[in-house]
Design a protein around this motif. Structure first.
Motif, PDB file in Angstrom:
ATOM      1  N   VAL A 104       0.840  -1.200   0.000  1.00  0.00           N
ATOM      2  CA  VAL A 104       0.000   0.000   0.000  1.00  0.00           C
ATOM      3  C   VAL A 104       0.876   1.251   0.000  1.00  0.00           C
ATOM      4  N   GLY A 105       0.432   2.247  -0.762  1.00  0.00           N
ATOM      5  CA  GLY A 105       1.216   3.469  -0.885  1.00  0.00           C
ATOM      6  C   GLY A 105       0.327   4.679  -1.066  1.00  0.00           C
ATOM      7  N   GLY A 106       0.889   5.728  -1.647  1.00  0.00           N
ATOM      8  CA  GLY A 106       0.177   6.996  -1.746  1.00  0.00           C
ATOM      9  C   GLY A 106       0.334   7.778  -0.443  1.00  0.00           C
ATOM     10  N   GLN A 107      -0.247   8.970  -0.405  1.00  0.00           N
ATOM     11  CA  GLN A 107      -0.101   9.792   0.800  1.00  0.00           C
ATOM     12  C   GLN A 107      -0.999   9.330   1.941  1.00  0.00           C
ATOM     13  N   PRO A 109      -2.218   5.835   2.694  1.00  0.00           N
ATOM     14  CA  PRO A 109      -2.346   4.415   2.379  1.00  0.00           C
ATOM     15  C   PRO A 109      -3.506   3.752   3.133  1.00  0.00           C
TER      16      PRO A 109
ATOM     17  N   TYR B 118      -1.151  -6.638   4.298  1.00  0.00           N
ATOM     18  CA  TYR B 118      -0.673  -5.440   3.616  1.00  0.00           C
ATOM     19  C   TYR B 118       0.661  -4.997   4.215  1.00  0.00           C
ATOM     20  N   ARG B 119       1.418  -4.289   3.389  1.00  0.00           N
ATOM     21  CA  ARG B 119       2.717  -3.772   3.799  1.00  0.00           C
ATOM     22  C   ARG B 119       2.862  -2.391   3.192  1.00  0.00           C
ATOM     23  N   TYR B 120       3.254  -1.411   3.996  1.00  0.00           N
ATOM     24  CA  TYR B 120       3.476  -0.062   3.458  1.00  0.00           C
ATOM     25  C   TYR B 120       4.655  -0.091   2.492  1.00  0.00           C
ATOM     26  N   GLU B 121       4.549   0.686   1.421  1.00  0.00           N
ATOM     27  CA  GLU B 121       5.576   0.592   0.376  1.00  0.00           C
ATOM     28  C   GLU B 121       6.957   1.012   0.869  1.00  0.00           C
ATOM     29  N   ASP B 122       6.987   1.834   1.940  1.00  0.00           N
ATOM     30  CA  ASP B 122       8.297   2.260   2.447  1.00  0.00           C
ATOM     31  C   ASP B 122       8.749   1.415   3.646  1.00  0.00           C
ATOM     32  N   ARG B 181       5.262   4.495  11.426  1.00  0.00           N
ATOM     33  CA  ARG B 181       4.639   3.273  10.891  1.00  0.00           C
ATOM     34  C   ARG B 181       5.165   2.037  11.600  1.00  0.00           C
TER      35      ARG B 181
END
Lengths: 569, 245
Positions: A104-107, A109, B118-122, B181
């Motif tokens: 998940v991404g974007g500002q 998420p 889910y996993r945050y892209e960063d 996060r």
């Protein structure tokens, strides 16, 4: 029908053309006729192969099976036996959700998993709370009416009779509904829990009208489905068979009419021939790891917003190098979630937020645009439930941990929780794409980017403040808030042309005329209604159009002028 | 004012108190029946396991398994385990026995790669995030207090966690990790394990699994026949004993 007559008949009208509730076993849960389910060979060209046994796919299968169609439904997850597989427990329900990695991404998420993604026969409705409101007529023309969003190529009128049919099949319980197009419900409203009563009292002081329902939970016996026992575990799968999910509302009847639901079958590719006709679906038998292909004369994709888009993107070929139906770069765009902050209020007496179904009382008074609020479109207000792990996440989100968190947790029984669903607008860059990362079968996983626009932020801030005010009016002693999202919708929307949509008013993809988008992915806007009922109603309408041959995909492949140009280039 | 009225008035809630801090745990009722973490809670005569015979077999299997001794550690190394245990116990304020074995429960989840979908892209996968966080906490503790996180005093650990929760920890690890996060990733796992444990349900008076029995008294202020009243007052004997000079 007159309101008085509808009231008199509440709970007594049997659904037309769907015997699911009568095909269940009163002594055990699950789907009894699964034992005599028909099986098709991979090489046997069935009339329709559906990907996903959730709200959309199950209704489509049930309707068309009754018209004699030979159908295979491929479902990635297990075929549930609720007696054995489901538990009255939050942490123990982990397997109900899509828990494989997605990025998940974007500002802003979006958290996935248990929040909005089901896995298994019955789909996300297995773990949905149970709210089953209709969309408002305005939802189908927000662009022309409110200057935001997108106009659907169909209107509320096209869906109305399907809403009525599905409401009777689920069944939906609630008071006469004053918002959108006023209507009544087939089952009587459920008794109101202490928590929902608290919310209602606060709302009345604010001049907010609320109504009991609409929830897809039996209030009284229906066929072999018992009434609700108010145990509060709607989101963990209903072991009672009181809350609706396609597993018990549509698949028993579908199987009785010859549908095969093939569980543990992960679709990885829609196969298309040189004439741009879908010829079947390649899938992995998750039990053996074997790669197989089901041949079919037509294909419907109903994997919910993320997996539907991903499946199309995975299906690349020389003609569709960027994914099936994606030559116009539209697949995965305009994916939406609803802003769903929750605010809890504390009261002197014990409320027991875990008693009763989480969905009980709601209001659509703020659903439509009101320019004085400073943003377009609106939100709905709903009671939500409380269970320990969810409540701990709520307390943590307000900034408490350690002793402070334990103190709020010990106070659990004194808290009432309410939530809103804010209509967030469809935006082209909110999108499902493929990530670099691969899953266990070597297929790229989905990436979902999400960023709110100003209208979204104003909507959410307004709704959250309204809830805070409501609790203060209700003399809550303390309030705790959490920001979150709910539901998924859009990604392969229906529209007027291939330039800005993936499929037409008949769910038929612009590029492949025997390929249909049969789930919430096709929705161009989402309103502030929970999407389940609308997804089912859309599938019901699609089935009617296909069954009556209003859509004829048997003819030679049809191509738009634009696609001919692409092919020539 | 009698303690019961102060409780009804919510004077014990951190938001309404100075510094958003909870009152001292010593003022809480002691558990008389069943077990709670640290043997305190609002429902001293309530044990959710008394109702276990009314649950369906599948649920009962899952919940009772949480009360059995945990199998050995598989994910965390020895050093990581000390830090992880200290982090879990600080976040859940477990300062003495009996403790819910949160670290071992998290270890099992991570070893089985039971992630949340889910996993945050960063961010890396949750298991890698855990390892990085533990290394980072030790690094910060070593720099500030000259000892690994697990060996620091309670207030030192709390001070580090406070900054962690606000996403402002700095150091070789935390400069490369989205600190805010990372906090949500580890706390999500810790709280999901802690509040899945029946001892925690006893402490907060949660009715537990209610299938097939269900509930029949839904209204505010109404209690099921098997439920027990909440308690506010301290042990009356201790209440009357004058504090030591």
């Amino acid at each position: 029908m007159s309101t008085a007559l509808a009231g008199l008949l509440k709970g007594s009208r049997r659904p037309r053309d769907n015997d699911s509730a009568w095909l269940l076993d009163p002594q055990r849960r699950g789907v009894p006729n699964r034992d005599r389910m028909r099986h098709y060979d991979d090489s046997d060209e069935v009339d329709l192969c559906i990907v996903g046994a959730g709200a959309g796919g199950s209704v489509l299968a049930q309707r068309l099976a009754r018209r004699g169609w030979r159908i295979v439904v491929l479902e990635s997850g297990p075929f549930w036996n609720p007696d054995e597989d489901w538990v009255s427990d939050e942490a123990g329900s982990h397997q109900l959700y899509w828990t494989e990695t997605r990025v998940v991404g974007g500002q802003d998420p979006v958290e996935l998993g248990k929040n909005n993604s089901g896995h298994g026969v019955g789909g996300s409705m297995v773990h949905f709370a149970g709210y089953a409101p209709r969309f408002h007529p305005s939802d189908f023309r927000t662009r022309s009416q409110d200057g935001v969003g997108y106009d659907w190529p169909i209107s509320y009128r096209d869906l109305k009779k399907h809403y009525e049919a599905i409401e009777r099949e689920l069944p939906v319980a609630g008071q006469h509904w004053p918002w959108g197009e006023p209507h009544s419900y087939p089952h009587s409203p459920h008794p109101v829990s202490g928590m929902a009563a608290r919310v209602w009292k606060g709302a009345l002081r604010m001049g907010i009208e609320m109504r009991v329902g609409p929830v897809a939970i039996t209030n009284g016996v229906m066929g072999n489905r018992p009434h609700c026992i108010y145990r509060g575990f709607c989101l963990q799968g209903c072991k009672v068979d009181a809350k609706a999910s396609p597993l018990i509302t549509h698949l028993p009847d579908a199987i009785e009419h010859g549908v095969e639901v093939r569980a543990e079958s992960r679709a990885i590719r829609v196969e298309v021939d040189d004439a741009d006709r879908a010829t079947g679906v390649v899938y992995i038998d998750r039990r053996s790891g074997e790669r197989r292909m089901q041949r079919a004369a037509s294909v419907a994709v109903a994997g919910y917003s993320i997996e539907t888009s991903r499946l199309l993107l995975l299906s690349t070929s020389a003609r569709f190098p960027n994914g099936l139906c994606n030559n116009e770069d539209q697949v995965g765009r305009y994916v939406m979630v609803q802003g769903a902050p929750q605010v809890a209020g504390r009261f002197p007496d014990e409320i027991h937020p875990y008693k009763g179904p989480p969905p009980e009382v709601s209001s659509e008074q703020f659903y439509e645009t009101d320019e004085t609020r400073g943003f377009a479109r609106g939100f709905s207000l709903q009671t939500v439930g409380g269970l320990p792990i969810g409540w701990a996440e709520h307390v943590l989100a307000d900034g408490h941990w350690g002793q402070a968190l334990r103190e709020y947790m010990r106070d659990f029984n004194h808290w009432a929780v309410m939530g809103v669903l804010c209509e967030l607008l469809p935006l082209p860059n909110n999108r499902v794409t493929l990530a670099d990362e691969k899953d266990a079968y070597g297929m790229p996983v989905a990436h979902m980017a999400y960023t709110q626009c100003d209208n979204d932020r104003r909507n959410i801030a307004y709704a959250r403040e309204l809830m805070r005010q409501l609790w203060l009016q209700a003399e809550a002693q303390d309030v705790l808030a959490i920001d979150r999202y709910a539901h998924l919708i859009g990604g392969c929307r229906m529209g007027f042309g291939p330039d800005d949509s993936v499929c037409d008013a008949d769910h038929t993809t612009w590029a492949v005329r025997n390929l249909f988008i049969a789930d919430g992915s096709c929705c161009p806007t989402q309103g502030s209604a929970n999407p389940a009922l609308t997804i089912m109603a859309l599938a019901s309408r699609l089935a009617e159009r296909l069954g009556s041959r209003s859509i004829s995909f048997q003819r030679a492949a049809w191509r738009s002028g634009r696609q001919r140009a692409v092919a020539a280039a | 004012m009698p303690r019961g009225d102060r409780y009804r008035n919510a004077e014990h809630l951190p938001n309404l108190r100075a510094g958003r801090r909870a009152p001292p745990a010593a003022t809480l009722p002691r558990q008389r029946r069943g077990t709670t973490p640290q043997m305190v809670g609002r429902y001293p005569d309530y044990d959710v396991m008394d109702s276990a015979h009314t649950w369906d077999a599948a649920t009962r299997r899952v919940v009772e398994a949480r009360l059995r001794p945990r199998p050995g550690r598989r994910f965390f190394s020895d050093d990581e385990a000390d830090t992880a245990r200290a982090l879990c116990d600080t976040v859940t304020a477990q300062d003495r026995d009996p403790r819910i074995p949160v670290m071992l429960m998290v270890d099992e989840k991570l070893a089985d790669r039971r992630f949340d979908g889910y996993r945050y892209e960063d961010m890396p996968d949750d298991d890698q995030t855990w390892r990085l966080v533990l290394r980072g906490l030790d690094e910060v503790a070593q720099r500030r207090y000259g000892a690994p996180f697990a060996r620091c005093a309670e207030d030192a650990r709390e001070a580090i966690c406070e900054q962690f929760s606000r996403g402002v920890l700095q150091g070789r690890v935390f400069d490369q990790l989205n600190c805010k996060r990372a906090w949500t990733v580890v706390t999500r796992a810790i709280l999901a394990e802690f509040y899945s444990h029946p001892w925690a349900w006893n402490e907060i008076g949660f009715g537990g699994p209610a299938y097939p029995r269900g509930y029949m008294r839904l209204g505010e202020g109404l209690r099921e026949p098997h439920a027990r009243p909440e308690a506010v007052h301290d042990d009356p004997v201790r209440e009357l004993t004058p504090p030591a000079p």
